[in-house]
Design an enzyme around this catalytic site. Structure first.
Site, PDB file in Angstrom:
ATOM      1  CG  HIS A  71      -1.670 -23.637 -17.168  1.00 58.82           C
ATOM      2  ND1 HIS A  71      -1.261 -25.319 -16.672  1.00 58.82           N
ATOM      3  CD2 HIS A  71      -2.577 -23.847 -15.925  1.00 58.82           C
ATOM      4  CE1 HIS A  71      -1.454 -24.739 -15.146  1.00 58.82           C
ATOM      5  NE2 HIS A  71      -1.706 -23.883 -15.034  1.00 58.82           N
ATOM      6  CG  HIS A  77      -6.716 -22.892 -13.868  1.00 57.06           C
ATOM      7  ND1 HIS A  77      -7.026 -24.480 -13.457  1.00 57.06           N
ATOM      8  CD2 HIS A  77      -6.158 -22.574 -13.689  1.00 57.06           C
ATOM      9  CE1 HIS A  77      -5.767 -24.409 -13.313  1.00 57.06           C
ATOM     10  NE2 HIS A  77      -4.455 -22.931 -12.887  1.00 57.06           N
ATOM     11  CD  GLU A  86       2.562 -20.314  -9.986  1.00 55.75           C
ATOM     12  OE1 GLU A  86       2.721 -19.521 -10.921  1.00 55.75           O
ATOM     13  OE2 GLU A  86       1.657 -20.970  -9.692  1.00 55.75           O
ATOM     14  CG  ASP A 113      -6.305 -19.114 -13.160  1.00 63.20           C
ATOM     15  OD1 ASP A 113      -7.487 -18.842 -13.608  1.00 63.20           O
ATOM     16  OD2 ASP A 113      -5.165 -18.800 -12.682  1.00 63.20           O
TER      17      ASP A 113
END
Length: 343
Positions: free
Chosen positions: A15, A17, A202, A281
């Site tokens: 995960h 980005h 989330e 991120d």
């Protein structure tokens, strides 16, 4: 005995980005090169104080991401971002990385979505050779845009199903849009052999996790952490073998949980759910892959056996080739065995 350095624990990163993987120093350097003004939250007040408790909070978070994207001006910038993301994962013990990108956010500057996808895949292949890290790409649609745009992206992803793209995702504020409207796009991707990898669970609770399960048939869920609020949903996820990409530091930064100690990782593990820790991120949260392991060890007093099993789960639910999976799983076993010998 002193805690082991978890950077030596082999692991997968599922995960991450694209723009969010950029190093902060790289962001500042590229912005200075082209005279791009960055908000204080990306300069002197970095990492920014964020919250997604309401849509305004998410808008502020998304605005910072969009500003950061503007510093990518050349092919070399893209190649640098990918190479540095790979180097950072290798430093943290990463052996396999699936990096997620929405080509529609970059196509206008790089000759279209197809040309940009070609560039990213070429950069990934180069970075993989240079660093030794196994890498693949997840193409993701934006749920704040029209579902027809998602279908176009799914068809694009399908064209690259045997050339480095392994999955199709759906990102951005999960409180926006209607999840069922994206089912057709995910069906296109699945027919091409791509994994369904939407975000869910989330910013919305277990009821939205159920919607994702019913409508999008995920192999993994981006986040999915709030499924812990409903034991029946957890049981369904565990029985189906669906992986959850849990990003603890970003969950706390965005206000999903008040502290690292309240991220329900132990409940997920106890329920038999496959969990892969991810950084989400790093550019906006100031935290890389290794920090997800070290903070969860500290917050929940996890022992080495549990941490090794988390690493195994990250490999098992990845889209890595079987040969890569077997090699890394063997190395995780060796990591565990060496600790037992030291004890």
């Amino acid at each position: 005995m002193a805690p082991r350095d978890l950077a030596t624990l082999p692991k997968a990163h599922l995960h991450l980005h694209f723009t969010g993987s950029m190093r902060h120093a790289t962001l500042l350097e590229l912005a200075e090169r082209d005279g791009i003004h960055l908000p204080d939250q990306l300069v002197s007040a970095w990492p920014p104080v964020l919250s997604a408790a309401d849509e305004k909070g998410w808008f502020r978070f998304q605005r910072l991401y969009d500003v950061a994207r503007t510093v990518l001006r050349t092919e070399d910038d893209v190649r640098r971002l990918v190479r540095e993301a790979a180097e950072d994962d290798v430093r943290d013990g990463g052996r396999w990385l699936e990096i997620q990108v929405d080509p529609s956010g970059y196509g206008a500057r790089f000759g279209g979505m197809t040309a940009f996808t070609d560039l990213v895949l070429d950069a990934v292949a180069d970075a993989s050779r240079e660093t030794g890290l196994g890498m693949a790409v997840v193409i993701a649609a934006n749920r704040t845009r029209h579902p027809l745009d998602a279908r176009s992206l799914a068809r694009l992803a399908a064209q690259y199903a045997d050339r480095g793209v392994v999955g199709f995702g759906l990102s951005n504020d999960e409180r926006r849009g209607t999840t069922a409207d994206f089912a057709a796009a995910f069906a296109i991707a699945r027919r091409a052999g791509l994994a369904s990898l939407p975000h869910g669970g989330e910013l919305r609770g277990p009821e939205h996790v159920v919607t994702c399960l019913d409508e999008l048939a995920p192999a993994r869920l981006g986040h999915g952490v709030r499924s812990a609020e409903d034991p029946r949903v957890l049981e369904r996820i565990a029985q189906a073998g669906i992986g959850l990409e849990v990003c603890p530091v970003s969950n706390v930064a965005l206000g999903v949980y008040p502290s690292l100690g309240t991220v329900p990782l132990p409940q997920l593990i106890e329920a038999g759910v496959q969990v892969a820790l991810g950084a989400d991120d790093p550019l906006l949260f100031g935290s890389q892959l290794l920090s997800q392991y070290t903070t969860m060890r500290a917050a929940h007093d996890l022992d080495d056996a549990t941490l090794a099993e988390l690493a195994r789960m990250s490999i098992r639910v990845s889209r890595a080739p079987d040969a890569v999976k077997n090699e890394v799983l063997s190395d995780i076993d060796a990591w565990s065995a060496s600790h037992e010998e030291e004890s």
